[in-house]
Design a protein around this motif. Structure first.
Motif, PDB file in Angstrom:
ATOM      1  N   ASP A  12     -13.641   6.790  11.724  1.00 40.53           N
ATOM      2  CA  ASP A  12     -14.311   6.189  10.558  1.00 40.53           C
ATOM      3  C   ASP A  12     -15.635   6.404  11.114  1.00 40.53           C
ATOM      4  OD1 ASP A  12     -16.915   5.040   9.844  1.00 40.53           O
ATOM      5  OD2 ASP A  12     -15.752   2.834   8.998  1.00 40.53           O
ATOM      6  N   TYR A  23       0.363  -1.425  -0.052  1.00 37.99           N
ATOM      7  CA  TYR A  23       0.227   0.157   0.209  1.00 37.99           C
ATOM      8  C   TYR A  23       0.981   1.180   0.514  1.00 37.99           C
ATOM      9  CZ  TYR A  23      -3.170  -2.950   0.673  1.00 37.99           C
ATOM     10  OH  TYR A  23      -4.169  -4.615   1.085  1.00 37.99           O
ATOM     11  N   ILE A  78      -9.726   3.072   2.772  1.00 40.92           N
ATOM     12  CA  ILE A  78      -9.331   2.078   3.325  1.00 40.92           C
ATOM     13  C   ILE A  78      -8.247   2.136   4.057  1.00 40.92           C
ATOM     14  CG2 ILE A  78      -9.674  -0.180   3.849  1.00 40.92           C
ATOM     15  CD1 ILE A  78     -12.192  -0.800   1.690  1.00 40.92           C
ATOM     16  N   ARG A 112     -11.881   4.901   6.005  1.00 46.97           N
ATOM     17  CA  ARG A 112     -12.912   4.357   5.849  1.00 46.97           C
ATOM     18  C   ARG A 112     -12.849   3.060   6.283  1.00 46.97           C
ATOM     19  NH1 ARG A 112     -15.536   6.744   1.556  1.00 46.97           N
ATOM     20  NH2 ARG A 112     -14.720   5.535   0.027  1.00 46.97           N
ATOM     21  N   SER A 113     -12.949   2.157   6.950  1.00 48.68           N
ATOM     22  CA  SER A 113     -13.324   1.011   6.957  1.00 48.68           C
ATOM     23  C   SER A 113     -14.012   0.258   6.135  1.00 48.68           C
ATOM     24  CB  SER A 113     -14.353   0.293   8.601  1.00 48.68           C
ATOM     25  OG  SER A 113     -15.072   0.038   8.323  1.00 48.68           O
ATOM     26  N   ARG A 114     -13.751  -0.864   5.891  1.00 49.19           N
ATOM     27  CA  ARG A 114     -13.887  -2.081   5.418  1.00 49.19           C
ATOM     28  C   ARG A 114     -15.032  -2.431   4.930  1.00 49.19           C
ATOM     29  NH1 ARG A 114     -11.536  -4.278   1.093  1.00 49.19           N
ATOM     30  NH2 ARG A 114      -9.337  -3.447   1.017  1.00 49.19           N
ATOM     31  N   SER A 115     -15.371  -2.336   6.907  1.00 43.16           N
ATOM     32  CA  SER A 115     -17.211  -3.132   6.717  1.00 43.16           C
ATOM     33  C   SER A 115     -18.098  -1.495   5.955  1.00 43.16           C
ATOM     34  CB  SER A 115     -17.344  -3.596   8.169  1.00 43.16           C
ATOM     35  OG  SER A 115     -16.412  -2.160   8.862  1.00 43.16           O
ATOM     36  N   ASN A 171     -16.593   0.643   3.675  1.00 46.04           N
ATOM     37  CA  ASN A 171     -16.538   0.598   2.312  1.00 46.04           C
ATOM     38  C   ASN A 171     -17.734  -0.492   2.284  1.00 46.04           C
ATOM     39  OD1 ASN A 171     -15.420   2.191   0.535  1.00 46.04           O
ATOM     40  ND2 ASN A 171     -14.982   0.208  -0.336  1.00 46.04           N
ATOM     41  N   ASN A 172     -17.586  -1.093   2.933  1.00 49.26           N
ATOM     42  CA  ASN A 172     -18.760  -2.322   2.000  1.00 49.26           C
ATOM     43  C   ASN A 172     -19.790  -2.034   2.148  1.00 49.26           C
ATOM     44  OD1 ASN A 172     -16.539  -4.378   0.955  1.00 49.26           O
ATOM     45  ND2 ASN A 172     -16.444  -5.683   2.469  1.00 49.26           N
ATOM     46  N   LYS A 208     -14.665  -0.347  -4.512  1.00 51.13           N
ATOM     47  CA  LYS A 208     -14.423  -1.391  -4.048  1.00 51.13           C
ATOM     48  C   LYS A 208     -12.893  -1.335  -3.033  1.00 51.13           C
ATOM     49  CE  LYS A 208     -14.400  -6.164  -3.808  1.00 51.13           C
ATOM     50  NZ  LYS A 208     -14.348  -7.566  -5.425  1.00 51.13           N
ATOM     51  N   ASP A 209     -12.151  -0.690  -3.555  1.00 49.79           N
ATOM     52  CA  ASP A 209     -10.773  -1.113  -2.403  1.00 49.79           C
ATOM     53  C   ASP A 209     -10.636   0.601  -2.610  1.00 49.79           C
ATOM     54  OD1 ASP A 209     -10.650  -3.746  -2.287  1.00 49.79           O
ATOM     55  OD2 ASP A 209      -9.790  -4.180  -4.405  1.00 49.79           O
ATOM     56  N   SER A 210     -11.394   1.720  -2.750  1.00 46.17           N
ATOM     57  CA  SER A 210     -11.318   2.758  -1.757  1.00 46.17           C
ATOM     58  C   SER A 210      -9.933   3.304  -0.729  1.00 46.17           C
ATOM     59  CB  SER A 210     -12.643   3.488  -1.137  1.00 46.17           C
ATOM     60  OG  SER A 210     -12.086   4.917  -0.975  1.00 46.17           O
TER      61      SER A 210
END
Length: 163
Positions: free
Chosen positions: A75, A4, A134, A112-115, A117-118, A129-131
């Motif tokens: 978040d 990353y 995250i 923004r957490s992956r959860s 974001n999803n 999707k993979d902002s």
């Protein structure tokens, strides 16, 4: 595993003067390296919290200031905190200096957490999707009083992307 810290085809993302305006700018590490200190003034609109002051001084990043920024960028949906990429902070510092922008940056969305974001994806919101959010590498901001055309011109002059 994805590295990353390298962004081969992506760049930092933050919002300009209007909600529909997106600026994408790659960090300029060459000019950032010569600064004696770097400061930011950020207001998180959703929590009514502020960060004002240096985050880099005397040739080093200030851990307490970075922790405060990480918390500010948390978040807003679940209060999760992550480390915000210092290159994003340096980018914001350089952009505000070039724009001679002295008002607080208005933070709309940082980490923004992956959860989260999803969940937003599931709700049909326009998020990647993979902002980069995250990974603590993006922020949606308003620059109150800075015309969008001027923000765009500055971003292009920084030779790090476009609008």
């Amino acid at each position: 595993m994805t590295d990353y810290l390298s962004l081969p085809r992506r760049s930092f993302l933050f919002w300009g003067a209007a909600a529909a305006a997106t600026l994408m700018i790659k960090p300029d590490t060459a000019s950032a390296a010569v600064d004696k200190y770097r400061t930011l003034t950020i207001h998180a609109r959703w929590s009514d919290e502020d960060f004002r002051g240096p985050y880099y001084e005397g040739g080093r990043y200030l851990p307490d200031a970075l922790a405060e920024i990480d918390s500010l960028f948390r978040d807003r949906h679940n209060q999760m905190v992550t480390k915000i990429d210092i290159r994003l902070l340096d980018l914001l510092n350089r952009f505000t200096a070039k724009a001679e922008y002295e008002k607080p940056l208005q933070l709309i969305c940082g980490y923004r957490s992956r959860s989260t974001n999803n969940e937003l994806l599931h709700e049909g919101k326009r998020v990647a999707k993979d902002s980069l959010h995250i990974f603590g590498r993006a922020a949606d901001l308003r620059f109150d009083g800075l015309p969008l055309k001027q923000a765009r011109k500055i971003a292009i002059a920084m030779q790090g992307g476009g609008v």
